[in-house]
Each structure stands twice: as structure tokens, then as C-alpha cells.
Motif scaffolding. Structure first.
Motif, mmCIF file in Angstrom:
data_model
loop_
_atom_site.group_PDB
_atom_site.id
_atom_site.type_symbol
_atom_site.label_atom_id
_atom_site.label_comp_id
_atom_site.label_asym_id
_atom_site.label_seq_id
_atom_site.Cartn_x
_atom_site.Cartn_y
_atom_site.Cartn_z
ATOM 1 N N LEU A 41 0.649 -1.241 0.162
ATOM 2 C CA LEU A 41 -0.015 0.141 -0.071
ATOM 3 C C LEU A 41 0.950 1.173 -0.090
ATOM 4 O O LEU A 41 0.534 2.172 -0.664
ATOM 5 C CB LEU A 41 -0.869 0.112 1.166
ATOM 6 N N VAL A 42 1.935 1.489 0.766
ATOM 7 C CA VAL A 42 2.672 2.336 0.734
ATOM 8 C C VAL A 42 3.613 2.804 -0.540
ATOM 9 O O VAL A 42 3.596 3.671 -1.036
ATOM 10 C CB VAL A 42 3.980 2.309 1.838
ATOM 11 N N HIS A 43 3.884 1.432 -1.253
ATOM 12 C CA HIS A 43 4.292 1.469 -2.562
ATOM 13 C C HIS A 43 3.515 2.155 -3.683
ATOM 14 O O HIS A 43 3.711 3.158 -4.174
ATOM 15 C CB HIS A 43 4.807 0.008 -2.868
ATOM 16 N N ALA A 44 2.270 1.519 -3.620
ATOM 17 C CA ALA A 44 1.127 2.038 -4.562
ATOM 18 C C ALA A 44 0.950 3.745 -4.193
ATOM 19 O O ALA A 44 0.734 4.623 -5.213
ATOM 20 C CB ALA A 44 -0.159 1.142 -4.206
ATOM 21 N N LEU A 45 0.636 4.082 -2.953
ATOM 22 C CA LEU A 45 0.550 5.520 -2.663
ATOM 23 C C LEU A 45 1.768 6.186 -3.200
ATOM 24 O O LEU A 45 1.416 7.368 -3.838
ATOM 25 C CB LEU A 45 0.266 5.703 -1.132
ATOM 26 N N GLY A 46 3.142 5.953 -2.999
ATOM 27 C CA GLY A 46 4.062 6.596 -3.503
ATOM 28 C C GLY A 46 4.058 6.603 -5.225
ATOM 29 O O GLY A 46 4.239 7.856 -5.711
ATOM 30 N N MET A 47 3.887 5.574 -5.983
ATOM 31 C CA MET A 47 3.527 5.599 -7.382
ATOM 32 C C MET A 47 2.417 6.642 -7.814
ATOM 33 O O MET A 47 2.573 7.277 -8.680
ATOM 34 C CB MET A 47 3.397 4.038 -7.754
ATOM 35 N N ALA A 48 1.350 6.492 -7.042
ATOM 36 C CA ALA A 48 0.250 7.404 -7.281
ATOM 37 C C ALA A 48 0.531 8.846 -6.982
ATOM 38 O O ALA A 48 0.296 9.744 -8.078
ATOM 39 C CB ALA A 48 -0.921 7.104 -6.403
ATOM 40 N N LEU A 49 1.578 9.201 -6.015
ATOM 41 C CA LEU A 49 1.823 10.466 -5.666
ATOM 42 C C LEU A 49 2.956 11.012 -7.064
ATOM 43 O O LEU A 49 2.824 12.133 -7.297
ATOM 44 C CB LEU A 49 2.378 10.818 -4.543
ATOM 45 N N ALA A 50 3.842 10.106 -7.339
ATOM 46 C CA ALA A 50 4.661 10.233 -8.175
ATOM 47 C C ALA A 50 4.009 10.660 -9.659
ATOM 48 O O ALA A 50 4.234 11.707 -10.508
ATOM 49 C CB ALA A 50 5.924 9.379 -8.398
ATOM 50 N N ALA A 51 3.112 9.785 -10.085
ATOM 51 C CA ALA A 51 2.254 9.919 -11.449
ATOM 52 C C ALA A 51 1.705 11.357 -11.009
ATOM 53 O O ALA A 51 1.353 12.221 -12.273
ATOM 54 C CB ALA A 51 1.262 8.687 -11.632
ATOM 55 N N GLY A 52 0.708 11.800 -10.225
ATOM 56 C CA GLY A 52 0.299 12.769 -10.009
ATOM 57 C C GLY A 52 1.266 14.144 -10.061
ATOM 58 O O GLY A 52 0.840 15.224 -10.683
#
Length: 98
Positions: free
Chosen positions: A43-54
Motif C-alpha cells: 500500500l505504501v508503494h502504491a501510494l508513492g507511485m500514485a503521488l509520483a504520477a500525480g
């Protein structure tokens, strides 16, 4: 190695609080023991990827604007379709050759 195990190995250094992993079997065994920690790391990894994409999307929008995005749009559906066709052909050839 299954896809789930492969994804777990990418996140294993964070989960195990190390910078390097020894053997894949040891890491896979450690990940199988603590499902809660593995889910938290994922979940932390997915959140980091979503923030980077945003953040990337925001920078592109602020710097280039919509005009450039409208005129230089890339149709990813066609790229994915081509990638799946090439991968399928590769699997078929590998199966045929044995």
C-alpha cells in the motif's frame, strides 16, 4: 517464480528493513510469514507511485499546458495492443520451438 512472488521481491528490502537481499527463496519465505506487513508495504508503494504520477501530471500540465497535450497525444491503447501481440507471438514461438 510467480508474479505475486516477483512483486514481493521488489518490495522485500523495505519489508525486511535491509538494502540487499540474500537469496530469493529466503526473501519469499520471509514475505510469506507476515501478510500484514507485506500488505502495508504494498500500500505504501502504491501510494508513492500514485503521488509520483500525480506530481508528474501536474508539472506537465503547468509547464506544457493543454495545447501541447492535445496536439501530441499518444494513443497508449495501440501501444499496449502491439505489446500484447508481440508478447503472444514470442510465447507461441517459444512453445513451438519447445
Amino acid at each position: 517464480m510467480s508474479t505475486a512472488t516477483g512483486a514481493g521481491l521488489m518490495l522485500a528490502p523495505v519489508l525486511l528493513a535491509t538494502t540487499t537481499s540474500g537469496h530469493e527463496d529466503a526473501v519469499a519465505g520471509a514475505l510469506a510469514g507476515d501478510l500484514g506487513a507485506a500488505v502495508l508495504v504494498a500500500l505504501v508503494h502504491a501510494l508513492g507511485m500514485a503521488l509520483a504520477a500525480g506530481a508528474t501530471a501536474l508539472v506537465v500540465y503547468q509547464v506544457l499546458g493543454l495545447r501541447v497535450l492535445r496536439s501530441h497525444w499518444v494513443n497508449l491503447d495501440r501501444i499496449w495492443a502491439l505489446a500484447f501481440l508481440v508478447a503472444g507471438a514470442g510465447v507461441a514461438v517459444a512453445w513451438w520451438l519447445g
